[in-house]
Design an enzyme around this catalytic site. Structure first.
Site, PDB file in Angstrom:
ATOM      1  N   SER A  52     -16.006   1.706   2.777  1.00  0.00           N
ATOM      2  CA  SER A  52     -15.382   0.416   3.038  1.00  0.00           C
ATOM      3  C   SER A  52     -14.326   0.533   4.145  1.00  0.00           C
ATOM      4  O   SER A  52     -14.222  -0.314   5.027  1.00  0.00           O
ATOM      5  CB  SER A  52     -14.745  -0.089   1.735  1.00  0.00           C
ATOM      6  OG  SER A  52     -14.237  -1.374   1.894  1.00  0.00           O
ATOM      7  N   ARG A 104     -17.195  -7.415   2.459  1.00  0.00           N
ATOM      8  CA  ARG A 104     -18.369  -6.746   3.028  1.00  0.00           C
ATOM      9  C   ARG A 104     -19.513  -6.891   2.041  1.00  0.00           C
ATOM     10  O   ARG A 104     -20.338  -7.771   2.176  1.00  0.00           O
ATOM     11  CB  ARG A 104     -18.042  -5.272   3.335  1.00  0.00           C
ATOM     12  CG  ARG A 104     -19.097  -4.546   4.161  1.00  0.00           C
ATOM     13  CD  ARG A 104     -18.728  -3.088   4.350  1.00  0.00           C
ATOM     14  NE  ARG A 104     -18.671  -2.386   3.075  1.00  0.00           N
ATOM     15  CZ  ARG A 104     -19.673  -1.684   2.542  1.00  0.00           C
ATOM     16  NH1 ARG A 104     -20.798  -1.567   3.207  1.00  0.00           N
ATOM     17  NH2 ARG A 104     -19.542  -1.095   1.373  1.00  0.00           N
ATOM     18  N   HIS A 147       0.839  -1.208   0.000  1.00  0.00           N
ATOM     19  CA  HIS A 147       0.000   0.000   0.000  1.00  0.00           C
ATOM     20  C   HIS A 147       0.869   1.253   0.000  1.00  0.00           C
ATOM     21  O   HIS A 147       0.345   2.367   0.079  1.00  0.00           O
ATOM     22  CB  HIS A 147      -0.900   0.018   1.247  1.00  0.00           C
ATOM     23  CG  HIS A 147      -1.934  -1.063   1.269  1.00  0.00           C
ATOM     24  ND1 HIS A 147      -2.774  -1.314   0.204  1.00  0.00           N
ATOM     25  CD2 HIS A 147      -2.275  -1.966   2.232  1.00  0.00           C
ATOM     26  CE1 HIS A 147      -3.584  -2.313   0.516  1.00  0.00           C
ATOM     27  NE2 HIS A 147      -3.297  -2.728   1.731  1.00  0.00           N
TER      28      HIS A 147
HETATM   29  P1  A3P Z   1     -16.788  -3.192   0.320  1.00  0.00           P
HETATM   30  O1  A3P Z   1     -16.450  -2.828   1.719  1.00  0.00           O
HETATM   31  O2  A3P Z   1     -17.307  -2.010  -0.461  1.00  0.00           O
HETATM   32  O3  A3P Z   1     -17.682  -4.356   0.198  1.00  0.00           O
HETATM   33  P2  A3P Z   1      -9.396  -4.483  -0.041  1.00  0.00           P
HETATM   34  O4  A3P Z   1      -9.337  -5.879  -0.533  1.00  0.00           O
HETATM   35  O5  A3P Z   1      -8.516  -3.545  -0.821  1.00  0.00           O
HETATM   36  O6  A3P Z   1      -9.219  -4.397   1.419  1.00  0.00           O
HETATM   37  O7  A3P Z   1     -10.862  -3.952  -0.378  1.00  0.00           O
HETATM   38  C1  A3P Z   1     -11.974  -4.500   0.251  1.00  0.00           C
HETATM   39  C2  A3P Z   1     -13.190  -4.232  -0.606  1.00  0.00           C
HETATM   40  O8  A3P Z   1     -13.191  -5.118  -1.727  1.00  0.00           O
HETATM   41  C3  A3P Z   1     -14.469  -4.490   0.141  1.00  0.00           C
HETATM   42  O9  A3P Z   1     -15.421  -3.596  -0.418  1.00  0.00           O
HETATM   43  C4  A3P Z   1     -14.745  -5.946  -0.224  1.00  0.00           C
HETATM   44  O10 A3P Z   1     -16.062  -6.361  -0.036  1.00  0.00           O
HETATM   45  C5  A3P Z   1     -14.360  -5.927  -1.694  1.00  0.00           C
HETATM   46  N1  A3P Z   1     -14.039  -7.262  -2.201  1.00  0.00           N
HETATM   47  C6  A3P Z   1     -13.408  -8.281  -1.566  1.00  0.00           C
HETATM   48  N2  A3P Z   1     -13.319  -9.357  -2.354  1.00  0.00           N
HETATM   49  C7  A3P Z   1     -13.907  -9.033  -3.533  1.00  0.00           C
HETATM   50  C8  A3P Z   1     -14.131  -9.756  -4.738  1.00  0.00           C
HETATM   51  N3  A3P Z   1     -13.748 -11.011  -4.866  1.00  0.00           N
HETATM   52  N4  A3P Z   1     -14.762  -9.104  -5.747  1.00  0.00           N
HETATM   53  C9  A3P Z   1     -15.167  -7.831  -5.604  1.00  0.00           C
HETATM   54  N5  A3P Z   1     -14.985  -7.096  -4.484  1.00  0.00           N
HETATM   55  C10 A3P Z   1     -14.370  -7.687  -3.443  1.00  0.00           C
END
Ligand code: A3P
Length: 324
Positions: free
Chosen positions: A161, A290, A131
């Site tokens: 998120s 989420r 990151h």
């Molecule tokens: P939301 O909180 O909007 O649902 P990161 O992986 O960078 O931490 O980001 C997390 C976000 O990506 C969350 O968004 C999560 O639900 C979503 N996410 C996780 N897995 C995913 C997938 N396989 N496809 C699409 N979105 C996904």
């Protein structure tokens, strides 16, 4: 060697204690370092260790993003693309391992003081994520020819998120602190005080770098991947040097990868649902899943908040040919 490590990490801690701090987001204050906000101690020590010690290889693949932009999804996709000839889709590692563990994050998995994995011993091609902002990437990565993928997402969805995830961490590690209200999260986010923030500078740094080195840095949007997964999966595989053959297209390999890595599939697996399975950042794996939707901000933000963030985004991204 342990004593040497301890000395090195002590110098990081000493430096961190002199840096300016701001109100916390998840469980502690955020520290300002090289223009970005970091969770102190474990995380920032890891960043400093990456900057000083990480040795990139030309065959490395590095996923970069500000948290909550779709890192988990991209980790799954990249891992599946690169390893598609090694595993069967019915016994695939992603069915039993969270994507966070298939592609380690440099600063939190590998260069945390307690890490037991030495990245120098990992076989090529190595898959990593980070990151760290573009301007703070270690020289070794800048100078190497390794492939970089940046995933960005609408700031309003990143904010929503991020607040959810930050509150998961607060609830677990900082029970004496009240959960972060939406108003508070909104204010902090807009002034750049979110983990690895400011959001806009993070995106712009990689956007500009991708224009300067398009053959090396692929800039992707979460929203594009959602609306046109096949097109962007092809693009991603091509960029990483693992293009799909005509034969694979015919056999439906792309669809299999997309299904394996879909939110629906991953979020329903035992490994990602079980509340006892905990990730490298201390919260359960399920916290990484989420809703996985585009535009959920509409269900959370007020009209004033939306207008304010949109104004900042227009100003900051003025002249860039991408929008949300
Ligand atoms: P939301 O909180 O909007 O649902 P990161 O992986 O960078 O931490 O980001 C997390 C976000 O990506 C969350 O968004 C999560 O639900 C979503 N996410 C996780 N897995 C995913 C997938 N396989 N496809 C699409 N979105 C996904």
């Amino acid at each position: 060697e342990e004593e040497d490590d301890e000395r090195v990490y002590q110098t990081y801690r000493n430096l961190i204690s002199t840096l300016p701090t701001e109100n916390g987001w998840s469980s502690s204050n955020l520290v300002l370092y090289q223009g970005s906000r970091y969770v102190p101690n474990n995380f920032l020590q890891g960043v400093m260790a990456v900057q000083q010690h990480f040795k990139a290889r030309p065959t490395d693949i590095l996923l970069t993003a500000i948290p909550k932009s779709g890192t988990t999804w991209m980790k799954a996709l990249i891992f599946s693309i690169v390893n598609r000839t090694h595993y069967d889709f019915t016994t695939h590692p992603l069915l039993t391992h969270n994507p966070q563990d298939c592609v380690p994050t440099l600063e939190t998995n590998l260069y945390r003081k307690t890490s037991i994995t030495n990245p120098d011993l990992l076989p090529s091609p190595r898959l990593f994520s980070t990151h760290i902002s573009c301007s703070s990437l270690p020289k070794s990565i800048i100078d190497s020819s390794c492939q970089i993928v940046y995933i960005c997402r609408n700031p309003k969805d990143v904010l929503v998120s991020n607040r959810y995830f930050g509150n998961k961490i607060r609830a677990k590690f900082n029970k004496d602190q009240p959960l972060l209200s939406l108003a508070e999260a909104f204010q902090l986010f807009c002034k750049g005080a979110s983990p690895f923030g400011p959001y806009w500078e993070h995106v712009l740094g990689f956007w500009k770098a991708s224009l300067e080195q398009p053959e090396r840095i692929l800039f992707l949007k979460y929203e594009d991947l959602r609306s046109n997964p096949l097109v962007y999966l092809r693009k991603l595989a091509q960029h990483l040097g693992y293009p799909f053959s005509l034969e694979e297209e015919k056999q439906g390999v792309l669809e299999k990868i997309l299904n394996l890595c879909s939110f629906q599939n991953l979020s329903n697996l035992e490994v990602n649902k079980n509340p006892d399975k905990v990730s490298h950042v201390g919260v359960e794996y399920s916290a990484f899943f989420r809703k996985g939707q585009v535009g959920d901000w509409k269900n959370h933000l007020t009209a004033d908040m939306i207008e304010h963030i949109d104004r900042i985004t227009e100003q900051k991204f003025h002249g860039c040919d991408f929008s949300f």
